[in-house]
Design a protein around this motif. Structure first.
Motif: not given
Length: 401
Positions: A333, A313-316, A311, A337
């Protein structure tokens, strides 16, 4: 449940609401648009041969999906769902059906993330025109509607940029719409980009031709400093070499596992039976048994896979920390996404090359671990076999003496 009768009442109710709340500013989001969305949903639903209940859910959602504009343009999906809830409850529709209708309406909110076939059908029916012949006309109507509500002229170039951005993040969810509309959608996008490029060229020519030439020289210089084709070839060759080394390591591990398995079978089937009659062979046999087991353990560790959480995240993505080229970072995911992440990766040159570097480095780390474990396995086997043979020789010599 008399779904057809309720649909007839629903159709008349929606038409009456549009008529009684008529607003000339709704140039696009009007009764005609709603009827077309319903027609699109019927067309898609017929392809999938929906049951009467599912057909009712999809059609009802399409009738109500834009009614919320009459209440609150910013939250029209939620308002449309409330209107649908009120109407259907008055008609005695089951609550689970009402909830599914509301879910389909809310799924049309951008960015679309529908769950299940029914929500996918409603989302595709709403944006059916992106892959249709009437896209140009409807796109102009939408711009006119925005101008009517804002009270000022919308720049065509700016509007075209936003439309292109919508095309790039949008994708049809049903297989039927993908096969039917993707080709024309790509053509519509290509035409928009072509006009955008033409406009940019005109601006450059009108402002400063000399500046444009200077920028072209700088761009050419940058390309020469880092040849794209050479870099791509380097990454491709390096990745291929790593893959070959990984295959070689796996083959070596399999050889050690197979060889020691055979030795263990011989020890267990032949030697252990004779230890009672030949007690002097106990120590050499145990030594050989331990050597084979240790060798197999290290060989198995060299081939045992390890998988990350899968997985990101958007921050990654924003911080460019994740490598989207390795399946272990995204296999849990959702497809939308992952697509959004890949689009950002492809649009960002530094992000793309950084991911390739991380991928090559990660392959090297895995290879280093494999070969370290294999070296231990081979050393144990090589020196252990020598020790075992010497032990057997000593034991045999002691008996003869």
């Amino acid at each position: 449940m008399q779904y057809r009768e309720i649909l007839d009442q629903l159709r008349a109710h929606v038409a009456n609401l549009f008529q009684s709340n008529k607003d000339e500013r709704f140039i696009y989001h009007n009764l005609h648009h709603t009827e077309q969305v319903v027609e699109n949903a019927v067309r898609i639903g017929n392809h999938y041969q929906l049951s009467d209940k599912d057909f009712f859910i999809v059609t009802a959602a399409c009738w109500f999906h834009d009614l919320g504009y009459m209440v609150d343009c910013g939250q029209h999906e939620a308002k449309g769902a409330e209107l649908a809830d009120q109407f259907l409850k008055e008609r005695g529709v089951d609550q689970d059906v009402i909830d599914e209708v509301k879910g389909c309406i809310l799924a049309t909110k951008m960015p679309q993330q529908p769950e299940g076939l029914l929500q996918q059908i409603v989302c595709d029916a709403d944006l059916f025109h992106l892959g249709g012949e009437s896209f140009k006309e409807k796109n102009k109507l939408m711009r006119s509607e925005v101008e009517a509500f804002t009270g000022y002229k919308v720049d065509k170039g700016r509007w075209r940029e936003k439309t292109i951005a919508l095309f790039k993040v949008h994708h049809y969810h049903t297989d039927y719409c993908q096969e039917l509309l993707n080709e024309k959608k790509a053509a519509n996008l290509a035409e928009l980009e072509s006009k955008m490029n033409e406009k940019k060229l005109e601006v450059i020519k009108d402002t400063n031709i000399s500046l444009a030439k200077e920028e072209q020289k700088e761009e050419k210089k940058k390309k020469n400093e880092r040849p794209e084709r050479g870099v791509e070839t380097m990454f491709r060759i390096t990745s291929t070499n790593h893959q070959r080394l990984s295959d070689m390591a796996d083959n070596k591990a399999h050889i050690m596992i197979s060889t020691n398995s055979i030795i263990l079978s011989v020890i267990l089937s032949l030697l252990l039976r004779k230890l009672e009659d030949n007690p002097h062979l106990i120590i050499p046999t145990l030594l050989l048994l331990i050597i084979c087991v240790v060798t197999m353990v290290f060989s198995i560790l060299a081939t045992r896979p390890s998988i990350p959480e899968g997985v990101f995240t958007a921050d990654d993505i924003k911080a460019k920390r994740v490598n989207l080229l390795f399946f272990g970072n995204f296999y849990r995911m959702s497809l939308p996404d992952y697509e959004n992440g890949m689009i950002k990766l492809m649009d960002d040159r530094d992000f793309l090359y950084g991911s390739l570097i991380k991928d090559v480095y990660s392959q090297g780390v895995v290879l280093g671990r494999k070969y370290r474990l294999l070296r231990v396995a081979y050393n144990v086997f090589m020196f252990g076999i020598i020790a075992a043979v010497l032990a057997f020789i000593v034991a045999a010599a002691a008996v003869t003496m």
